[in-house]
Write a protein that holds these residues in place. Sequence first.
Motif, PDB file in Angstrom:
ATOM      1  N   ASP A 182       0.816  -1.208   0.000  1.00 49.06           N
ATOM      2  CA  ASP A 182       0.000   0.000   0.000  1.00 49.06           C
ATOM      3  C   ASP A 182       0.854   1.265   0.000  1.00 49.06           C
ATOM      4  OD1 ASP A 182       0.917   0.348   2.603  1.00 49.06           O
ATOM      5  OD2 ASP A 182      -0.978  -0.205   3.539  1.00 49.06           O
ATOM      6  N   GLU A 213      -4.023  -0.059  -9.589  1.00 44.22           N
ATOM      7  CA  GLU A 213      -5.266   0.203  -8.871  1.00 44.22           C
ATOM      8  C   GLU A 213      -5.955  -1.128  -8.658  1.00 44.22           C
ATOM      9  OE1 GLU A 213      -7.630   3.011 -10.970  1.00 44.22           O
ATOM     10  OE2 GLU A 213      -6.183   4.649 -10.768  1.00 44.22           O
ATOM     11  N   ALA A 215      -9.393  -2.701  -6.694  1.00 45.37           N
ATOM     12  CA  ALA A 215     -10.630  -2.449  -5.955  1.00 45.37           C
ATOM     13  C   ALA A 215     -10.758  -0.964  -5.608  1.00 45.37           C
ATOM     14  CB  ALA A 215     -10.677  -3.309  -4.690  1.00 45.37           C
ATOM     15  N   GLY A 216     -10.347  -0.097  -6.550  1.00 45.39           N
ATOM     16  CA  GLY A 216     -10.466   1.337  -6.349  1.00 45.39           C
ATOM     17  C   GLY A 216      -9.383   1.951  -5.487  1.00 45.39           C
ATOM     18  N   ARG A 217      -8.392   1.157  -5.087  1.00 46.37           N
ATOM     19  CA  ARG A 217      -7.325   1.649  -4.218  1.00 46.37           C
ATOM     20  C   ARG A 217      -5.996   1.590  -4.955  1.00 46.37           C
ATOM     21  NH1 ARG A 217      -6.061  -1.692  -0.726  1.00 46.37           N
ATOM     22  NH2 ARG A 217      -5.205  -0.234   0.796  1.00 46.37           N
ATOM     23  N   LYS A 218      -5.101   2.552  -4.671  1.00 39.30           N
ATOM     24  CA  LYS A 218      -3.782   2.586  -5.281  1.00 39.30           C
ATOM     25  C   LYS A 218      -2.830   1.691  -4.494  1.00 39.30           C
ATOM     26  CE  LYS A 218      -4.235   7.215  -7.238  1.00 39.30           C
ATOM     27  NZ  LYS A 218      -3.664   8.591  -7.295  1.00 39.30           N
ATOM     28  N   LYS A 266      -5.406  -2.973 -12.399  1.00 37.85           N
ATOM     29  CA  LYS A 266      -5.010  -2.181 -13.550  1.00 37.85           C
ATOM     30  C   LYS A 266      -3.615  -1.676 -13.294  1.00 37.85           C
ATOM     31  CE  LYS A 266      -6.193   2.013 -16.125  1.00 37.85           C
ATOM     32  NZ  LYS A 266      -7.096   3.180 -16.196  1.00 37.85           N
TER      33      LYS A 266
END
Length: 271
Positions: A182, A213, A215-218, A266
């Motif tokens: 993360d 990315e 689940a919408g998280r970087k 992605k």
Amino acid sequence: MRLIAAVALALVTAAAALAESRLETLDTGEKSRGWEAVGRLDMGGTGFCTGALIAPDLVLTAAHCLYDKTSGARHDLGAITFLAGWRHGRAEAYRAVRRAVAHPDYVFQSETGPLRVKNDVALLELARPIRNTTVIPFATGRRPGPGARIGVVSYARDRAEAPAMQEVCAVEAEQSGVLVMDCEVDFGASGAPVFSFGPEGRRIVSVVSAKAEMAGRKVALGTALEGPLALLQAELAAGRGHGMEESAPRVRRLGAGERSDDLGAKFVTPE
């Protein structure tokens, strides 16, 4: 989809780590003390990556940093310079690169996926060792497990003149040699060292290969070092490596509708 499930299970730990995480620019002599062996790899004016000394004459970085991202051609080694501890126009040491070796199973491709990330590691042999009491090479360590606290020191597009350190971030999951972290990375952070912090001190346990990315998280993606690094050191010891005179690299491009990975992510290469 196992990795997605593992990431989901790690969200509580990751949230706690993010709450403590911060990005600190190492822009003064005091702040950068002890981090001088992290440097900027300049690619002849076409861009840069991050690298770190693991021996007086060896720089650890990402394999894709050796290639032009548009053409897939290898960069001329003569155009690559390692700037140890680069900060505001000055470096602790400047070195040309004599030889480079990428993981033999690394395949350069425009689309970044697990097969590329897994082997995205390289060693650069400098033209001359850096014998400087302020530039101390880092030791390397074992692969961290999910939940392990780590840190990243990197240059990036918006901090090209001084490195920044993120401490603390965390390993969220690992699958097939790919670490999902993360940590915050951006363009230019390719090859940046990922550190563990323990009783034995700072140790490099991965290098940054890509940002993604999920689940919408970087997240940041990197390779485990134990096996790949030993292989690269053996290649150099055997006299192998290249001065960019070899034939063109293997390039794999995906066809329409072909999956590039099974991580549900992605990918974006931070170079």
